[in-house]
Scaffold this active site. Structure first.
Site, PDB file in Angstrom:
ATOM      1  N   ASP A  57       0.835  -1.208   0.000  1.00  0.00           N
ATOM      2  CA  ASP A  57       0.000   0.000   0.000  1.00  0.00           C
ATOM      3  C   ASP A  57       0.868   1.256   0.000  1.00  0.00           C
ATOM      4  O   ASP A  57       1.977   1.256   0.543  1.00  0.00           O
ATOM      5  CB  ASP A  57      -0.919  -0.025   1.238  1.00  0.00           C
ATOM      6  N   HIS A 108       2.082   3.321  -9.171  1.00  0.00           N
ATOM      7  CA  HIS A 108       1.925   1.880  -9.406  1.00  0.00           C
ATOM      8  C   HIS A 108       3.094   1.340 -10.223  1.00  0.00           C
ATOM      9  O   HIS A 108       3.583   0.239  -9.976  1.00  0.00           O
ATOM     10  CB  HIS A 108       0.594   1.589 -10.106  1.00  0.00           C
ATOM     11  N   LEU A 152      10.909 -20.518  -5.065  1.00  0.00           N
ATOM     12  CA  LEU A 152       9.937 -19.653  -4.362  1.00  0.00           C
ATOM     13  C   LEU A 152       8.601 -19.753  -5.087  1.00  0.00           C
ATOM     14  O   LEU A 152       8.562 -19.776  -6.319  1.00  0.00           O
ATOM     15  CB  LEU A 152      10.426 -18.183  -4.414  1.00  0.00           C
TER      16      LEU A 152
HETATM   17  C1  IPE Z   1      -5.389  -2.737  -0.112  1.00  0.00           C
HETATM   18  O1  IPE Z   1      -5.095  -1.409  -0.273  1.00  0.00           O
HETATM   19  C2  IPE Z   1      -5.435  -3.417  -1.464  1.00  0.00           C
HETATM   20  C3  IPE Z   1      -4.148  -3.620  -2.104  1.00  0.00           C
HETATM   21  C4  IPE Z   1      -2.975  -3.308  -1.622  1.00  0.00           C
HETATM   22  C5  IPE Z   1      -4.203  -4.279  -3.379  1.00  0.00           C
HETATM   23  P1  IPE Z   1      -6.227  -0.298  -0.394  1.00  0.00           P
HETATM   24  O2  IPE Z   1      -5.519   0.991  -0.571  1.00  0.00           O
HETATM   25  O3  IPE Z   1      -7.190  -0.676  -1.463  1.00  0.00           O
HETATM   26  O4  IPE Z   1      -6.951  -0.385   1.019  1.00  0.00           O
HETATM   27  P2  IPE Z   1      -7.856   0.661   1.789  1.00  0.00           P
HETATM   28  O5  IPE Z   1      -8.921   1.118   0.821  1.00  0.00           O
HETATM   29  O6  IPE Z   1      -6.965   1.789   2.202  1.00  0.00           O
HETATM   30  O7  IPE Z   1      -8.391  -0.088   2.967  1.00  0.00           O
HETATM   31  C1  IPE Z   2      -1.572   0.232  -3.328  1.00  0.00           C
HETATM   32  O1  IPE Z   2      -1.403   1.593  -3.358  1.00  0.00           O
HETATM   33  C2  IPE Z   2      -1.878  -0.352  -4.679  1.00  0.00           C
HETATM   34  C3  IPE Z   2      -3.268  -0.798  -4.835  1.00  0.00           C
HETATM   35  C4  IPE Z   2      -4.196  -0.733  -3.947  1.00  0.00           C
HETATM   36  C5  IPE Z   2      -3.625  -1.365  -6.113  1.00  0.00           C
HETATM   37  P1  IPE Z   2      -2.602   2.616  -3.332  1.00  0.00           P
HETATM   38  O2  IPE Z   2      -2.975   2.906  -4.745  1.00  0.00           O
HETATM   39  O3  IPE Z   2      -3.709   2.144  -2.475  1.00  0.00           O
HETATM   40  O4  IPE Z   2      -1.902   3.879  -2.701  1.00  0.00           O
HETATM   41  P2  IPE Z   2      -2.507   4.890  -1.622  1.00  0.00           P
HETATM   42  O5  IPE Z   2      -2.941   4.069  -0.458  1.00  0.00           O
HETATM   43  O6  IPE Z   2      -3.648   5.585  -2.280  1.00  0.00           O
HETATM   44  O7  IPE Z   2      -1.368   5.786  -1.296  1.00  0.00           O
HETATM   45 MG    MG Z   3      -4.126   2.374  -0.488  1.00  0.00          MG
END
Ligand code: IPE
Ligand code: IPE
Ligand code: MG
Length: 249
Positions: A26, A43, A137
């Protein structure tokens, strides 16, 4: 190859290394916003972190690495961001296939793959088959994954067996449920890492993480690397796992 600066950290990692590490990757969006970049750039940078982490996990002797790449709730994001994430998955699988194969890394996917474009599914199927003999792995990518959807699916499969007369309701035990999850056959995660400063599970491996050790890191996913993985494993090694037993028992 390990960089010289990483060697002292590796020496700190003794035994036991967690067999299964799961990561909620995240913070990509915040990483990009902090640089005035579009979220998709975060990303893309996250993909480099995935490469570093897979390599480090293999070197450290982790058996299974599960990465949460896209949740069933991530469809709620703007369509251009969803499109960028889907395209990135396709590109990454295409680009990394040969390297995964050469490195003995077995690719698996967990999630509802019917949400993907047919070309992406075909590519995933090809690389899963290509790498199926990899013994270094297991890299398990959670894509279009949601724990509640996974459990509902397991319940449907069991209900269908009962309706067909293939089993009785009384025969449904924990093993029967586990065998119908996407992770069937894999050990439960020992260590769950979440980057990006949030401290929640966001519908990830709710069943499988019943006794996982949770480590929340103050690092955005694109900045994650080998040293963070080593630090999380070192934290894990200091925990005392009890599985409900008395301390020391
Ligand atoms: C969790 O992250 C999903 C992934 C890392 C794929 P999110 O950014 O979607 O989670 P929330 O919305 O903050 O809970
Ligand atoms: C995690 O990063 C990737 C996915 C959930 C696909 P985020 O896109 O949720 O990044 P933040 O949390 O908005 O910074
Ligand atoms: Mg996120």
């Amino acid at each position: 190859m390990a960089s010289p600066s990483a060697r002292p950290a590796l020496a700190a990692v003794g035994s036991p290394v967690p067999a299964h590490v799961a990561i909620i990757m995240d913070g990509n969006g915040r990483w990009a916003s902090a640089r005035g970049l579009p979220r998709a750039a975060g990303h893309r940078a996250g993909r480099d972190a995935v490469r570093r982490t897979v390599e480090a996990a293999r070197e450290l002797g982790v058996d299974v690495l599960t990465l949460y790449a896209f949740s069933t709730e991530n469809w709620r994001r703007p369509s251009d961001e969803v499109g960028a994430l889907l395209a990135l998955l396709h590109e990454a699988v295409l680009a990394e296939a040969e390297e995964l194969h050469r490195s003995g890394i077995q690719l698996r996917v967990c999630g509802a793959l019917d949400g993907l474009a047919p070309e992406t599914r075909a590519e995933l199927d090809r690389v899963v088959a290509l790498t199926s003999g990899g013994a270094a792995l297991i890299l398990n990518i959670a894509f279009n994954y949601g724990s509640r959807a996974e459990l509902a699916r397991a319940a449907r499969l069991l209900a269908a067996d009962v309706a067909a007369g293939a089993r009785t309701p009384e025969s449904i035990d924990e093993a029967a449920v586990a065998a119908r999850l996407y992770t069937a056959g894999l050990p439960d995660p020992d260590l769950l890492i979440r980057t990006g400063r949030e401290q929640r599970l966001s519908n990830f491996l709710l069943w499988q993480c019943a006794y996982a050790e949770l480590v929340f890191l103050d690092v955005l996913w694109p900045d994650f690397g080998r040293d963070h993985l080593v630090a999380a494993i070192a934290t894990y090694q200091q925990r005392q796992r009890r599985f409900g037993a008395a301390p020391g028992g």
